[in-house]
Motif scaffolding. Structure first.
Motif, PDB file in Angstrom:
ATOM      1  N   ALA A 284       0.837  -1.202   0.000  1.00 37.23           N
ATOM      2  CA  ALA A 284       0.000   0.000   0.000  1.00 37.23           C
ATOM      3  C   ALA A 284       0.874   1.256   0.000  1.00 37.23           C
ATOM      4  O   ALA A 284       1.948   1.277   0.605  1.00 37.23           O
ATOM      5  N   SER A 285       0.347   2.293  -0.662  1.00 38.75           N
ATOM      6  CA  SER A 285       1.045   3.589  -0.623  1.00 38.75           C
ATOM      7  C   SER A 285       0.912   4.219   0.766  1.00 38.75           C
ATOM      8  O   SER A 285       1.756   4.986   1.201  1.00 38.75           O
ATOM      9  N   LEU A 286      -0.186   3.915   1.438  1.00 39.41           N
ATOM     10  CA  LEU A 286      -0.592   4.508   2.721  1.00 39.41           C
ATOM     11  C   LEU A 286      -0.851   6.013   2.625  1.00 39.41           C
ATOM     12  O   LEU A 286      -1.017   6.679   3.641  1.00 39.41           O
ATOM     13  N   SER A 287      -0.876   6.529   1.388  1.00 41.05           N
ATOM     14  CA  SER A 287      -1.191   7.952   1.207  1.00 41.05           C
ATOM     15  C   SER A 287      -2.480   8.121   0.402  1.00 41.05           C
ATOM     16  O   SER A 287      -3.111   9.167   0.465  1.00 41.05           O
ATOM     17  N   ASP A 288      -2.859   7.110  -0.377  1.00 42.64           N
ATOM     18  CA  ASP A 288      -4.049   7.192  -1.218  1.00 42.64           C
ATOM     19  C   ASP A 288      -4.933   5.970  -0.923  1.00 42.64           C
ATOM     20  O   ASP A 288      -4.765   4.903  -1.520  1.00 42.64           O
ATOM     21  N   LYS A 289      -5.844   6.157   0.014  1.00 44.64           N
ATOM     22  CA  LYS A 289      -6.669   5.035   0.481  1.00 44.64           C
ATOM     23  C   LYS A 289      -7.514   4.441  -0.654  1.00 44.64           C
ATOM     24  O   LYS A 289      -7.650   3.218  -0.758  1.00 44.64           O
ATOM     25  N   ALA A 290      -8.053   5.326  -1.480  1.00 44.86           N
ATOM     26  CA  ALA A 290      -8.921   4.842  -2.571  1.00 44.86           C
ATOM     27  C   ALA A 290      -8.145   3.928  -3.511  1.00 44.86           C
ATOM     28  O   ALA A 290      -8.597   2.830  -3.853  1.00 44.86           O
ATOM     29  N   ASN A 291      -6.959   4.361  -3.912  1.00 41.24           N
ATOM     30  CA  ASN A 291      -6.130   3.534  -4.803  1.00 41.24           C
ATOM     31  C   ASN A 291      -5.690   2.251  -4.117  1.00 41.24           C
ATOM     32  O   ASN A 291      -5.701   1.178  -4.719  1.00 41.24           O
ATOM     33  N   ASP A 292      -5.277   2.379  -2.857  1.00 41.42           N
ATOM     34  CA  ASP A 292      -4.822   1.192  -2.120  1.00 41.42           C
ATOM     35  C   ASP A 292      -5.943   0.163  -2.038  1.00 41.42           C
ATOM     36  O   ASP A 292      -5.743  -1.013  -2.354  1.00 41.42           O
ATOM     37  N   TYR A 293      -7.131   0.613  -1.611  1.00 45.70           N
ATOM     38  CA  TYR A 293      -8.227  -0.347  -1.402  1.00 45.70           C
ATOM     39  C   TYR A 293      -8.893  -0.767  -2.714  1.00 45.70           C
ATOM     40  O   TYR A 293      -9.655  -1.722  -2.739  1.00 45.70           O
TER      41      TYR A 293
ATOM     42  N   PRO B 233     -14.380  -2.800   8.270  1.00 44.88           N
ATOM     43  CA  PRO B 233     -15.385  -3.743   8.797  1.00 44.88           C
ATOM     44  C   PRO B 233     -15.588  -4.957   7.895  1.00 44.88           C
ATOM     45  O   PRO B 233     -15.892  -6.050   8.383  1.00 44.88           O
ATOM     46  N   SER B 234     -15.387  -4.793   6.590  1.00 43.69           N
ATOM     47  CA  SER B 234     -15.577  -5.945   5.696  1.00 43.69           C
ATOM     48  C   SER B 234     -14.476  -6.987   5.909  1.00 43.69           C
ATOM     49  O   SER B 234     -14.645  -8.152   5.565  1.00 43.69           O
ATOM     50  N   MET B 235     -13.345  -6.577   6.470  1.00 46.80           N
ATOM     51  CA  MET B 235     -12.269  -7.525   6.785  1.00 46.80           C
ATOM     52  C   MET B 235     -12.504  -8.134   8.171  1.00 46.80           C
ATOM     53  O   MET B 235     -12.282  -9.322   8.390  1.00 46.80           O
ATOM     54  N   VAL B 236     -12.968  -7.327   9.084  1.00 46.55           N
ATOM     55  CA  VAL B 236     -13.201  -7.789  10.462  1.00 46.55           C
ATOM     56  C   VAL B 236     -14.274  -8.874  10.486  1.00 46.55           C
ATOM     57  O   VAL B 236     -14.156  -9.874  11.191  1.00 46.55           O
ATOM     58  N   GLY B 237     -15.290  -8.705   9.655  1.00 47.82           N
ATOM     59  CA  GLY B 237     -16.351  -9.721   9.548  1.00 47.82           C
ATOM     60  C   GLY B 237     -16.988 -10.021  10.880  1.00 47.82           C
ATOM     61  O   GLY B 237     -17.398  -9.116  11.603  1.00 47.82           O
ATOM     62  N   GLU B 238     -17.011 -11.303  11.254  1.00 44.07           N
ATOM     63  CA  GLU B 238     -17.668 -11.751  12.491  1.00 44.07           C
ATOM     64  C   GLU B 238     -16.729 -11.711  13.698  1.00 44.07           C
ATOM     65  O   GLU B 238     -17.127 -12.093  14.804  1.00 44.07           O
ATOM     66  N   ALA B 239     -15.483 -11.288  13.498  1.00 41.36           N
ATOM     67  CA  ALA B 239     -14.541 -11.249  14.628  1.00 41.36           C
ATOM     68  C   ALA B 239     -15.005 -10.237  15.670  1.00 41.36           C
ATOM     69  O   ALA B 239     -15.543  -9.180  15.318  1.00 41.36           O
ATOM     70  N   LYS B 240     -14.775 -10.579  16.957  1.00 39.60           N
ATOM     71  CA  LYS B 240     -15.158  -9.658  18.040  1.00 39.60           C
ATOM     72  C   LYS B 240     -14.066  -8.599  18.192  1.00 39.60           C
ATOM     73  O   LYS B 240     -12.870  -8.926  18.210  1.00 39.60           O
TER      74      LYS B 240
ATOM     75  N   ASN C 189      -5.682  -7.624   7.759  1.00 38.30           N
ATOM     76  CA  ASN C 189      -6.894  -7.816   6.945  1.00 38.30           C
ATOM     77  C   ASN C 189      -7.032  -9.264   6.507  1.00 38.30           C
ATOM     78  O   ASN C 189      -8.084  -9.891   6.624  1.00 38.30           O
ATOM     79  N   SER C 190      -5.942  -9.754   5.951  1.00 44.14           N
ATOM     80  CA  SER C 190      -5.961 -11.099   5.378  1.00 44.14           C
ATOM     81  C   SER C 190      -6.149 -12.154   6.463  1.00 44.14           C
ATOM     82  O   SER C 190      -6.888 -13.121   6.280  1.00 44.14           O
ATOM     83  N   PHE C 191      -5.489 -11.937   7.616  1.00 45.10           N
ATOM     84  CA  PHE C 191      -5.626 -12.886   8.732  1.00 45.10           C
ATOM     85  C   PHE C 191      -7.089 -12.970   9.158  1.00 45.10           C
ATOM     86  O   PHE C 191      -7.623 -14.055   9.399  1.00 45.10           O
ATOM     87  N   LEU C 192      -7.748 -11.811   9.211  1.00 40.34           N
ATOM     88  CA  LEU C 192      -9.164 -11.801   9.611  1.00 40.34           C
ATOM     89  C   LEU C 192     -10.038 -12.453   8.544  1.00 40.34           C
ATOM     90  O   LEU C 192     -10.963 -13.198   8.857  1.00 40.34           O
ATOM     91  N   GLN C 193      -9.751 -12.178   7.288  1.00 37.99           N
ATOM     92  CA  GLN C 193     -10.524 -12.816   6.206  1.00 37.99           C
ATOM     93  C   GLN C 193     -10.458 -14.340   6.309  1.00 37.99           C
ATOM     94  O   GLN C 193     -11.472 -15.027   6.229  1.00 37.99           O
ATOM     95  N   TRP C 194      -9.259 -14.853   6.465  1.00 39.12           N
ATOM     96  CA  TRP C 194      -9.082 -16.314   6.545  1.00 39.12           C
ATOM     97  C   TRP C 194      -9.633 -16.845   7.867  1.00 39.12           C
ATOM     98  O   TRP C 194     -10.285 -17.890   7.884  1.00 39.12           O
TER      99      TRP C 194
END
Ligand code: CP
Length: 318
Positions: free
Chosen positions: A114-123, A212-219, A187-192
């Motif tokens: 990630a660039s960490l400067s352009d969230k739209a491009n990164d995501y 939140p879409s990465m966090v999913g059902e995690a508390k 993100n990836s750890f939460l997805q898996w």
């Protein structure tokens, strides 16, 4: 010994051209010359130890020839936007780069943080998605702007190997770090983790909430000590802020979040995990890292397992 500096070094140029045309037919008909395996280009925009070496070792184990290319330091600067007048610093467009790579190899691995400067491009995963769009060969994500699936696959293999109960409590904890790091591993750890039968918890200071879409059902638990209670696995990782106003920034370096033995004592004799590289006595103390609870070495070793599995699948190797 002969050099090949000019045509003067070639005794029989016409003969060479004839042989080259035969060679081209052989390339088109049979992949790598005099070898049964396939080939992969491992293309790095960012540094690596584990990803690069585990991919190369996995490829070796499968008889695949791997070609590492450190594009940022050794390649042409790539243009990813369509319709641009390329009269600036960028010399090559992704269309041609991806086309050429596709014509040379059977698959390509891409590492682009990630660039960490352009969230739209990164995501939007601009770099990875452009390679996927313009390559005609399989693309393997070796850590993109928002995800690191080869790491998470290895993480899940490791948890399955070490779990002592059928539904373990798995805690992803934020830990301090002096530099701004991407959210990709978390993100990836939460997805898996969301796909597994785990009691999945993520703990971090206020301001470090993930997508939140990465966090999913995690508390989500903001009290780290509470999160550690009864945990079977502690997975430490730093990430920078995801929220718009502070995207990509370090909003806390609170060393009270360092994983130490006192906190590990709150767990159910939990195993300690981290994707590496790790900053000792910042993310976790020496005592934790050097304890019998730490499984960071088998976790790193499973990077070969996950890479080999992925290469086998994408290249349809029986
Ligand atoms: N965990 C990981 O991806 O390590 P490298 O950055 O060294 O490849």
């Amino acid at each position: 010994m002969m050099n090949f500096c000019s045509i003067d070094d070639v005794a029989d140029p016409i003969g060479w051209i004839g042989k080259a045309i035969e060679l081209q037919k052989k390339i088109e008909n049979g992949g790598p010359l005099d070898k049964s395996g396939k080939s992969i280009c491992l293309l790095f925009f960012n540094p690596s130890l584990r990803t690069r070496l585990s991919m190369q070792k996995a490829a070796f184990n499968l008889g695949i020839e791997s070609f590492v290319f450190n594009l940022s330091s050794e390649g042409w600067q790539l243009e990813f936007e369509d319709g641009v007048v390329m009269n600036g610093s960028k010399s090559e467009h992704i269309v041609e780069a991806a086309g050429v790579i596709s014509s040379y190899f059977d698959a390509v691995g891409i590492r682009s943080f990630a660039s960490l400067s352009d969230k739209a491009n990164d995501y939007a995963e601009q770099v990875l998605s452009q390679f996927v769009k313009h390559c005609s060969i399989p693309v393997v994500n070796m850590e993109s702007a928002t995800l690191h699936p080869l790491q998470s696959f290895a993480d899940m293999i490791t948890i399955e190997e070490y779990k002592k109960v059928s539904k373990p409590k798995v805690v992803l904890t934020w830990a301090p770090h002096p530099k701004a790091l991407p959210q990709a591993v978390a993100n990836s750890f939460l997805q898996w983790g969301n796909q597994m039968d785990y009691d999945l918890v993520v703990t971090h200071p206020q301001g470090y909430d993930l997508d939140p879409s990465m966090v999913g059902e995690a508390k989500v638990e903001y009290d780290q000590k509470k999160a550690f209670e009864g945990a079977d696995f502690i997975y430490a990782k730093n990430w920078s802020a995801f929220q718009d106003a502070n995207y990509g920034q370090v909003v806390s370096q609170d060393m009270n979040w360092t994983v130490n033995q006192e906190k590990m004592n709150l767990t159910n004799d939990a195993k300690f995990m981290h994707c590496l590289p790790i900053r000792r006595n910042v993310i976790a103390t020496d005592e934790v890292l050097d304890s019998d609870s730490s499984i960071i070495m088998p976790q790193a070793k499973h990077r070969i397992t996950s890479a080999q599995m992925v290469l086998k699948e994408v290249l349809e190797i029986k």
